[in-house]
Scaffold this motif. Structure first.
Motif, PDB file in Angstrom:
ATOM      1  N   LYS A   4       0.930  -1.182  -0.147  1.00 15.71           N
ATOM      2  CA  LYS A   4      -0.209  -0.059  -0.011  1.00 15.71           C
ATOM      3  C   LYS A   4       0.926   1.380  -0.125  1.00 15.71           C
ATOM      4  N   SER A   7       0.514   6.567   4.370  1.00 11.83           N
ATOM      5  CA  SER A   7      -0.061   8.054   4.483  1.00 11.83           C
ATOM      6  C   SER A   7       0.946   9.084   4.844  1.00 11.83           C
ATOM      7  N   TYR A  21      -2.081  -0.817   8.654  1.00 16.62           N
ATOM      8  CA  TYR A  21      -3.314  -0.865   7.865  1.00 16.62           C
ATOM      9  C   TYR A  21      -3.620   0.487   7.469  1.00 16.62           C
ATOM     10  N   LEU A  23      -4.200   3.231   4.624  1.00 14.37           N
ATOM     11  CA  LEU A  23      -4.284   3.323   3.162  1.00 14.37           C
ATOM     12  C   LEU A  23      -4.312   4.846   2.855  1.00 14.37           C
ATOM     13  N   ASP A  24      -3.419   5.311   1.803  1.00 14.32           N
ATOM     14  CA  ASP A  24      -3.344   6.472   1.194  1.00 14.32           C
ATOM     15  C   ASP A  24      -3.840   6.612   0.021  1.00 14.32           C
ATOM     16  N   ILE A  25      -5.161   7.268  -0.011  1.00 16.64           N
ATOM     17  CA  ILE A  25      -6.014   7.078  -1.157  1.00 16.64           C
ATOM     18  C   ILE A  25      -5.989   8.430  -1.903  1.00 16.64           C
ATOM     19  N   PHE A 123      -7.655  -0.290   6.018  1.00 15.11           N
ATOM     20  CA  PHE A 123      -7.984  -1.411   5.142  1.00 15.11           C
ATOM     21  C   PHE A 123      -7.619  -2.546   6.046  1.00 15.11           C
ATOM     22  N   GLU A 171      -8.692  -3.480  -2.224  1.00 18.38           N
ATOM     23  CA  GLU A 171      -8.349  -1.772  -2.013  1.00 18.38           C
ATOM     24  C   GLU A 171      -9.069  -0.995  -3.110  1.00 18.38           C
ATOM     25  N   LYS A 175     -11.287   2.228  -1.578  1.00 11.65           N
ATOM     26  CA  LYS A 175     -10.922   3.606  -2.567  1.00 11.65           C
ATOM     27  C   LYS A 175     -12.546   4.096  -2.820  1.00 11.65           C
TER      28      LYS A 175
END
Length: 729
Positions: A4, A7, A21, A23-25, A123, A171, A175
């Motif tokens: 992943k 962040s 865990y 996630l940088d989306i 996630f 993932e 998102k």
């Protein structure tokens, strides 16, 4: 789990388990993603329209959860929202659980805490971590997605979906869920009003005696909040001097009118987070949230001076009467820590002011045993407040005002402004102005050149400036201060790395003195926080805009890819539009907006079935009416999705207008049609004529151009046609 992108906000959450865990989306949507998730993105766009429906807040949330189930299968869901009065999150929507959820989930869980701290998505496809597995077990689940909920980038809660199976979510699902929350942000804008009681708003409508009980309720809330957050809070009680004499001379009706006028003055002086209430025949009580003794005294004395300078009406309606007030100030927790003790101390302080002749502010106790309290403590309270506010208040207009208010309060100043940089135009825009009276609204959004102005000079130097008199600064050219009205001022550039976001100007020190280096040193610890504060707000606005732009453009391309007759139409129109705009000498910003308009001009295909566009026979009257209204449908879709580019929406709305008035939807004539719409009209018509359609073969480029030129000054702008001829030939 798969690899992943971590962040950039990991600094705000130190737990290594949480970081694993996180996630940088990003809001960008590739054409591949849009093609794979075509149905889901269509649902995302629908979600943006929920806030326009006239539904109860909680019903709207259930509709939102229904849309999620259409995108992503899940077994259980929890939607937590922050309760400001309890200073914690509570479950607002519960789905798939037994009638009563597990006790550990009643006040949030580990994943809610992580989301609220970091503002990031978590996630968890499976877990071997003890505490993560424990909290999953509370929900009887093996996997989870948890996303933050924003209200104007204020993190107010979290949405969590659970599955009984490990490795059930992807993932891509994470998102989609994050994008859904961004797209649904407008739904939560009125959470304070719709989802929980907001007694302060009731108190702010020129309250009368009936609101006294509400004032006491609000005071209890503020005391509780100040205790939990270890913040100061001040109470101010004001009373009219010699009020009985005024009533005897001018009558009680005129007296009541005057008190209403004073109420209006109070409302203009307080901040949005403060509370004011009529507290007797000639008294008003104010709750000054997060205000220490020093700040309370500055505010109270400024209020006293404002009222004493105001002219009130006499019996003939002439403004010739001056009124003075006395005021008593008490500060939590230094003077008292419980409600009744605070009220008693406030009344004692007011009584002391009256006994000393009135027209003054007295604090309780008169001899302040904590007058020498550490400046470091005051600064730390300010820093704590700013840091907390970065993660809790992100309505951009209010955000910018709050930045100025914090700086003014720290320096005990009466005037302040913030100007945002517009690098493309080499200008600054006044986005907030406090203390300018009736001129405040007039000067907001005024543009100031970067060249030969104090703002530009401070921004270029990238250093704070303090001056007792601007003329004493040798580096400042006379042209910079010839029209500058405030001799003593303090200016702070707000920097993000090497980039200047804007400049704050502070002037008119409350005690009438000049700003000094000591003032500068006091504000410096705050300036970095204020810049971060501003950068976060600007970033969130960009995220929302970027998502709307890329999602809609990608969706339009996918829609066309499914239709052999329109495949690639919008992109070809965009290329011609961009080239025409360049040849028509539009600015870079205008070209970007017009090109975006071209990419989105057929977004209406979301709402109109494709058979209408590809019908071989003649359209019925009803079908013709639908087609002629499609620019309006496109405008409504973009408007419902909170697209703030008015030029984009209006260009699309009017791109089927013709110079002779025969176009639609309004039948505009000549120059009534904006130039961007005239350019898009030419590009769209040319690409359509040279493309294959179900009812005809394509025109050659020369034939299409010749046909369009025969309609110059009738349908099409001849200057735009000339530029098209240059491109084609």
């Amino acid at each position: 789990m798969g690899k992943k992108r971590m962040s950039d906000s990991r600094q705000f959450i130190k737990d290594p388990t949480a970081r694993k865990y996180m996630l940088d989306i990003y809001p960008d949507i590739s054409q591949d993603f849009a093609s794979r998730k075509f149905q889901e993105i269509n649902i995302l766009l629908k979600a943006g329209m929920i806030s326009n429906l006239n539904m109860e807040f909680k019903v709207s949330l259930h509709v939102l959860c229904d849309l999620i189930s259409e995108m992503i299968s899940y077994d259980r869901a929890l939607l937590y929202l922050r309760n400001n009065d309890l200073d914690m999150v509570t479950p607002f929507i519960v789905r798939g659980f037994p009638k009563k959820i597990a006790e550990p989930l009643q006040q949030g869980n580990l994943f809610a805490e992580w989301c609220m701290q970091s503002g990031k998505t978590f996630f968890i496809p499976f877990s071997n971590d003890k505490k993560v597995s424990r909290d999953l077990a509370y929900a009887d689940a093996a996997s989870l997605i948890s996303v933050p909920i924003y209200e104007s980038n204020n993190i107010i809660g979290t949405l969590q979906i659970f599955s009984n199976k490990a490795n059930f979510f992807s993932e891509d699902d994470a998102k989609l869920l994050w994008l859904l929350m961004i797209q649904s942000e407008a739904l939560f804008r009125n959470y304070e009003a719709n989802g929980q009681e907001d007694a302060a708003s009731l108190l702010h409508s020129l309250p009368g005696q009936a609101n006294l009980s509400q004032f006491h309720e609000q005071l209890e809330r503020e005391i509780g909040r100040a205790k939990r957050r270890k913040n100061p809070m001040s109470l101010l009680l004001i009373e009219m001097d010699r009020w009985n004499e005024y009533n005897q001379q001018y009558g009680h009706l005129k007296g009541e009118q005057t008190l209403n006028e004073i109420s209006s003055i109070l409302m203009n002086q307080i901040r949005q987070i403060d509370t004011v209430c009529r507290y007797g025949e000639d008294r008003f009580a104010l709750i000054l949230t997060e205000t220490d003794r020093k700040g309370g005294l500055v505010f109270a004395d400024r209020l006293r001076e404002t009222i004493s300078r105001h002219l009130f009406q006499n019996e003939r309606g002439e403004r010739s009467i001056r009124i003075t007030i006395s005021a008593g100030l008490v500060t939590f927790p230094f003077d008292a820590q419980e409600k009744l003790a605070l009220i008693h101390s406030m009344e004692q302080a007011l009584r002391s002011a009256k006994e000393q002749g009135g027209n003054q502010v007295t604090q309780y106790p008169q001899q302040d045993p904590l007058a020498t309290e550490s400046e470091t403590l005051t600064q730390q309270l300010d820093l704590n407040r700013v840091t907390r506010t970065i993660h809790s208040v992100f309505n951009m207009e209010r955000l910018i005002e709050l930045i100025v208010e914090i700086a003014m309060e720290a320096l005990h100043a009466e005037k302040g402004s913030l100007l945002l940089a517009d690098p493309e135009a080499d200008q600054f825009v006044i986005k907030a102005a406090c203390g300018f009276g009736k001129y405040t609204d007039l000067i907001k959004n005024t543009r100031v050149p970067a060249d030969k102005t104090v703002t530009g000079w401070v921004a270029a130097g990238k250093k704070p400036v303090v001056s007792e008199n601007i003329e004493t600064i040798p580096e400042v050219h006379k042209n910079l201060y010839k029209d500058y009205k405030n001799d003593s001022f303090l200016s702070i550039p707000l920097l993000a790395g090497e980039k200047t976001l804007g400049v704050i100007h502070i002037s008119n020190k409350a005690d009438g003195g000049a700003f000094t280096e000591k003032d500068l040193q006091q504000i410096l610890p705050l300036s970095g926080h204020l810049a971060n504060f501003l950068q976060e707000g600007l970033r969130f606005e960009e995220i929302q805009y970027s998502f709307s732009k890329t999602a809609l453009a990608s969706l339009a391309m996918v829609l066309e890819a499914k239709d052999s007759f329109h495949n690639g139409h919008s992109e070809r129109v965009a290329r011609y539009t961009e080239e025409l705009a360049k040849r028509m000498k539009l600015t870079k910003a205008e070209i970007e907006k017009l090109t975006l308009s071209a990419r989105l001009h057929d977004i209406v295909k979301i709402a109109i079935r494709s058979e209408l566009y590809n019908k071989k026979g003649k359209l019925s009257e009803e079908e013709t009416a639908i087609i002629r209204r499609h620019p309006f449908f496109s405008w409504k879709i973009l408007d419902a999705l909170a697209t703030e580019e008015e030029e984009v929406k209006n260009t699309i709305l009017q791109h089927h207008e013709k110079l002779n008035g025969s176009g639609y939807p309004y039948g505009l004539v000549g120059d009534q049609i904006p130039l961007p719409s005239r350019i898009l009209c030419v590009a769209d018509t040319f690409v359509s004529m040279t493309s294959n359609r179900a009812w005809r073969k394509p025109f050659t480029r020369d034939a299409a151009l010749k046909e369009m030129q025969s309609l110059a000054n009738i349908h099409f702008d001849p200057q735009v046609l000339q530029k098209l001829s240059e491109i084609v030939q």
